[in-house]
Design a protein around this motif. Structure first.
Motif, PDB file in Angstrom:
ATOM      1  N   ARG A 187       0.166   1.326  -9.627  1.00 50.16           N
ATOM      2  CA  ARG A 187      -1.019   0.806 -10.748  1.00 50.16           C
ATOM      3  C   ARG A 187      -1.528   1.657 -11.574  1.00 50.16           C
ATOM      4  N   GLY A 226       0.765  -0.669  -0.243  1.00 50.04           N
ATOM      5  CA  GLY A 226      -0.285  -0.181  -0.254  1.00 50.04           C
ATOM      6  C   GLY A 226       0.693   1.569   0.015  1.00 50.04           C
ATOM      7  N   ASP A 251      -6.053   8.544  -6.195  1.00 52.47           N
ATOM      8  CA  ASP A 251      -5.825   7.779  -4.729  1.00 52.47           C
ATOM      9  C   ASP A 251      -4.468   8.651  -4.559  1.00 52.47           C
ATOM     10  N   LEU A 259       0.693   2.920  -5.465  1.00 46.96           N
ATOM     11  CA  LEU A 259      -1.088   3.246  -6.358  1.00 46.96           C
ATOM     12  C   LEU A 259      -0.492   4.081  -7.649  1.00 46.96           C
TER      13      LEU A 259
END
Length: 641
Positions: A239, A231, A258, A236
């Protein structure tokens, strides 16, 4: 600056050249200057001899970027969109701005390789010297001297291909491993070594760099697996990069947003830029502009790219200099005037070339000459008496040039996927059967193992190039020439695989090209592809009619990016060089439609094309393709009436 500036800025950019009267000149000038400063991002050397000595002393390869100056680049600078005293379009930063001819060199991974592992140098050549060097080119020399490798016309390559090319060259000059962590190995382009030495390192930051290395090597699935259970903002963002690569714009926009909420510093700016990029591709330009404007507040690499996207040649990752298209409300096509202008552009050897003799990134001299020959023949009978002789002589000279080119056994080039089918069809029209049969055999040799043809040299077929080849072979077969049956059927099968279930066609297979655009974004290729399938026995009249109706709904969009100095896509997937190609393909396909639909397509194409005239009888969509290409296309379209 107030928030209301953003939509006003977009409106001002969309209505240039009236920018100077909008009251936004100072802010536009700031953005323009910010973009020009991109030339300082890489440590370019401009003294090649000194750069050779430096490369030898450091033991690094010398990478020479060869660019061409002179028309149209000088003209583009002289006709800049902004005329502001504080922003000189001839200043040193702009004049040395290698990025606006080499957008892929500004990509993060490529730039890091050039800066850390090479000595990058710029060689500027005049148009007279450009043919032998085929700019834009990358020429790589060994540290001790001697050419190591080169890529001519590398502007046709995506950043991933240039990255792989450079990594292959520096692999033999591996730096010592000691003191280099996963990030350093990644920046140095030593991706396989990174994966090898970190195989058993389960730390989150190491796995993140492993994911980026795997993605850079083209293994997106493995890159995604490396992120499992992790995480944070960096994960993020990675990804989001993967979603962007596969063209999943809704997922990319969400992931970038995000990441932006958690990130700080450079990653925060990258996330804002990425979210804006995804929003723009989804058709939300105002929301995208708000993020880009916020990011462009800082003079960082990401800020410079955000500024480029706000100016009128965006959105794109490189620069925003543009030769803007101003559509003529009273545009018309005067065939006599355009015939004279086209003949004035013919070269002494009978050919018609792109601007300044430079063969362009998409169309080279044989294809343009084939189009010009067809245009001259189409209007030969209707040419006025005083022009008739010139038309005949020009057409004959073009025919002889094409016959000579077809009979030569030159090494294959990526651009032959455009040249060969266009020249083949022109030679069939001229009755040059021997030269045409030679081209049929040559096309068979150049067909990809996957079926079809491509201009990228990477083994992956492109839909509209495959359609071009199929149509040319079908014409040759109809003329009684020997056409290889297996290769023809294989090309048709490939084209079927590239058709989307709900209409439209993928651009092509392969890394960086698996994405597709909305139906409107593929209209420049859909009618031509459906025509090839129909004539090859794999399509239907209903599918062809659907493609033509989609063209009619979206044809006006093709003029949006017209005549930009860059060649990137707009938010609908159109580029300026799609303009004439798209209209030409639609008119060709419409010959197989019912009379009412055909008439609507021809009328639409002629209306759009007439509005793109230059005022001197010539036409232009993208400057690299030049006026001969566009004028020949316009005359061919006008003859369809």
């Amino acid at each position: 600056m107030r928030r209301e500036f953003v939509p006003a800025l977009l409106l001002a950019c969309a209505t240039a050249p009236a920018v100077a009267s909008t009251g936004l000149e100072p802010e536009l000038g700031r953005l323009e200057a910010l973009v020009h400063a991109a030339a300082t991002e890489l440590p370019w050397r401009f003294d090649e001899e000194a750069a050779r000595l430096e490369a030898n002393a450091l033991g690094k390869p010398l990478v020479v970027y060869v660019r061409q100056i002179g028309d149209p680049l000088g003209r583009a600078r002289g006709q800049g969109r902004l005329a502001l005293p504080e922003v000189s379009l001839d200043d040193d930063g702009y004049a040395r701005d290698v990025l606006f001819r080499a957008a892929v060199l500004s990509q993060e991974d490529v730039a890091a390789l050039l800066a850390r592992r090479c000595v990058p140098c710029v060689r500027t050549v005049a148009p007279d010297d450009a043919r032998a060097l085929a700019p834009p080119a990358l020429v790589v020399y060994r540290p001790e001297g001697g050419e190591l490798a080169r890529r001519d016309r590398f502007g046709t390559l995506c950043a991933e291909e240039v990255d792989a090319f450079l990594r292959g060259l520096v692999a033999d000059a591996r730096a010592p491993l000691a003191g280099r962590d996963a990030e350093a190995l990644y920046r140095d382009g030593e991706l396989e070594l990174l994966l090898e030495v970190t195989r058993y390192d389960g730390r989150g930051d190491t796995r993140l760099w492993r994911s980026r290395a795997l993605a850079r090597l083209g293994d997106d699935e493995a890159a995604e697996r490396e992120l499992a259970g992790l995480g944070g903002a960096g994960v993020l963002a990675q990804r989001a990069r993967l979603a962007t690569r596969r063209g999943d714009w809704p997922a990319a926009a969400t992931l970038w947003q995000d990441a932006r909420r958690l990130a700080r510093g450079e990653l925060h700016d990258e996330a804002a830029f990425g979210a804006a990029w995804a929003l723009a591709r989804q058709g939300e330009p105002v929301a995208a502009a708000a993020l880009w404007y916020a990011t462009a507040a800082d003079a960082t690499p990401v800020g410079r790219r955000a500024a480029a996207c706000l100016l009128d040649a965006g959105p794109r990752l490189a620069l925003a200099a543009s030769l803007r298209a101003f559509r003529a409300d009273d545009g018309y096509l005067d065939p006599q005037r355009s015939l004279e202008a086209l003949l004035d552009l013919q070269q002494p050897d009978g050919s018609f070339t792109a601007v300044g003799g430079f063969e362009g990134d998409a169309w080279s001299a044989p294809a343009i000459t084939a189009l010009a020959l067809e245009a001259l023949r189409a209007w030969q009978a209707d040419a006025p008496v005083e022009l008739h002789g010139r038309v005949l002589d020009g057409a004959d000279a073009a025919r002889l040039y094409l016959v000579d080119w077809a009979l030569r056994d030159d090494p294959p080039r990526g651009l032959d996927a455009f040249n060969e089918p266009r020249v083949l069809r022109a030679l069939l029209g001229e009755g040059e059967r021997a030269a045409a049969q030679t081209l049929v055999r040559r096309m068979a040799r150049h067909q990809l193992a996957a079926g079809g043809w491509s201009a990228y040299g990477d083994g992956w077929p492109i839909s509209f190039l495959t359609a071009e080849g199929v149509l040319a072979w079908l014409d040759a077969k109809a003329a009684g020439l020997a056409v290889p049956t297996y290769e023809l059927e294989r090309a048709l099968g490939t084209l079927e695989l590239l058709r989307l279930p709900d209409g439209g066609f993928h651009y092509g297979f392969g890394p960086g090209r698996a994405w597709t655009t909305p139906v409107g974004g593929s209209i420049a290729r859909d009618p031509l592809c459906e025509l090839a399938l129909l004539r090859g026995g794999r399509g239907s009249f209903a599918a062809l009619d659907d493609a033509l109706r989609d063209y009619l709904r979206h044809a006006h969009e093709l003029a949006g990016p017209l005549r930009r100095l860059d060649a990137e896509f707009d938010v609908r997937g159109h580029a300026s060089y799609h303009f004439f190609y798209g209209h030409d393909g639609a008119v060709a396909a419409a010959r197989f439609a019912d009379e009412a639909l055909r008439a609507r397509v021809v009328e639409t194409a002629l209306r759009e094309v007439a509005a793109s005239g230059q005022g001197d009888g010539t036409f232009l969509d993208h400057w690299r393709l030049g006026r001969a290409y566009a004028t020949a296309m316009a005359l061919r379209l006008a003859a369809a009436r």
